[in-house]
Design a protein around this motif. Structure first.
Motif, PDB file in Angstrom:
ATOM      1  N   MET A 192       0.942  -1.241  -0.400  1.00 20.45           N
ATOM      2  CA  MET A 192      -0.125  -0.042  -0.239  1.00 20.45           C
ATOM      3  C   MET A 192       0.958   1.222  -0.193  1.00 20.45           C
ATOM      4  SD  MET A 192      -3.080   0.945   2.774  1.00 20.45           S
ATOM      5  CE  MET A 192      -4.568   1.104   1.788  1.00 20.45           C
ATOM      6  N   THR A 252      -6.010  15.215   0.217  1.00 19.18           N
ATOM      7  CA  THR A 252      -6.168  14.071   1.024  1.00 19.18           C
ATOM      8  C   THR A 252      -7.307  13.697   0.404  1.00 19.18           C
ATOM      9  OG1 THR A 252      -6.733  12.380   1.967  1.00 19.18           O
ATOM     10  CG2 THR A 252      -7.180  14.487   2.922  1.00 19.18           C
ATOM     11  N   TYR A 311     -10.426  10.534  -1.515  1.00 25.52           N
ATOM     12  CA  TYR A 311     -10.854   9.161  -2.275  1.00 25.52           C
ATOM     13  C   TYR A 311      -9.566   8.436  -2.049  1.00 25.52           C
ATOM     14  CZ  TYR A 311     -14.134  12.678  -4.858  1.00 25.52           C
ATOM     15  OH  TYR A 311     -14.943  13.386  -5.279  1.00 25.52           O
ATOM     16  N   ASP A 312      -9.443   8.268  -0.856  1.00 24.78           N
ATOM     17  CA  ASP A 312      -8.671   7.143  -0.906  1.00 24.78           C
ATOM     18  C   ASP A 312      -7.195   7.388  -1.498  1.00 24.78           C
ATOM     19  OD1 ASP A 312     -10.391   5.651   0.512  1.00 24.78           O
ATOM     20  OD2 ASP A 312     -11.218   4.677  -1.002  1.00 24.78           O
ATOM     21  N   VAL A 313      -6.525   8.925  -0.672  1.00 27.54           N
ATOM     22  CA  VAL A 313      -5.608   8.678  -1.666  1.00 27.54           C
ATOM     23  C   VAL A 313      -4.608  10.224  -1.401  1.00 27.54           C
ATOM     24  CG1 VAL A 313      -6.360  10.208  -3.157  1.00 27.54           C
ATOM     25  CG2 VAL A 313      -3.983   9.177  -3.418  1.00 27.54           C
ATOM     26  N   GLU A 314      -3.374  10.209  -0.800  1.00 26.34           N
ATOM     27  CA  GLU A 314      -3.013  11.887  -0.425  1.00 26.34           C
ATOM     28  C   GLU A 314      -1.916  11.727  -0.910  1.00 26.34           C
ATOM     29  OE1 GLU A 314       0.075  12.570   3.548  1.00 26.34           O
ATOM     30  OE2 GLU A 314      -2.062  11.429   4.148  1.00 26.34           O
TER      31      GLU A 314
END
Length: 129
Positions: A1, A45, A47-50
Motif C-alpha cells: 500500500m 487527501t 478518494y483514498d489517496v494522499e
C-alpha cells in the motif's frame, strides 16, 4: 500500500494548487507537520489517496510520469476540469483493459490520469461519457 504520492510544483504555487486540488478535484487540504511546512507546498487527501505538492526550485512539470487515481465520478470530474479550462484527453478503453480513463494537467503542467472500472469488470454500471 502506498502512503502518498508527491508531485513537484514551483515556488509560490500553493494558492493555485489549492484552487485546483480542493476547488476542482474536491480533495481536502491536510496540514503539513510544522517541520515540513516551512519548505512550502501543500498536502491533499480524499478518494483514498494522499497527494503532496512539494516545492522544487528548478521545477519542470512531469509530462509523462503521473499518478493514476481512481474516481467514481469520472464524467462529472472531466466536465468540471473542462469547464475550468484544463485539458481532458480521453484514452481508448482498449489500451487499459477494464478501465475508462482520461488525462489532464494540474495548473503547473503535471500530468494526472483518472480512471474508473468499466461495468463488466465490477458488476456495477459506470456512467457513459
Amino acid at each position: 500500500m502506498i502512503h502518498h504520492v508527491l508531485l513537484a510544483c514551483p515556488p509560490g504555487a500553493e494558492d493555485s494548487s489549492r484552487a485546483f486540488y480542493v476547488g476542482i478535484l474536491g480533495l481536502t487540504e491536510k496540514p503539513k507537520p510544522p517541520a515540513l511546512a516551512a519548505r512550502g507546498g501543500c498536502w491533499f487527501t480524499g478518494y483514498d489517496v494522499e497527494l503532496h505538492l512539494g516545492v522544487e526550485a528548478d521545477f519542470r512539470p512531469a509530462r509523462k510520469a503521473h499518478p493514476a487515481l481512481l474516481r467514481p465520478d469520472l464524467d462529472a470530474l472531466a466536465d468540471r476540469l473542462a469547464r475550468a479550462g484544463h485539458p481532458v484527453t480521453w484514452g481508448d478503453d482498449d489500451e487499459l483493459p477494464g478501465m475508462r480513463r482520461f488525462h489532464t494537467a494540474d495548473p503547473h503542467g503535471n500530468r494526472l490520469e483518472f480512471v474508473a472500472p468499466l461495468p463488466d469488470h465490477t458488476g456495477r454500471s459506470a456512467p457513459g461519457r
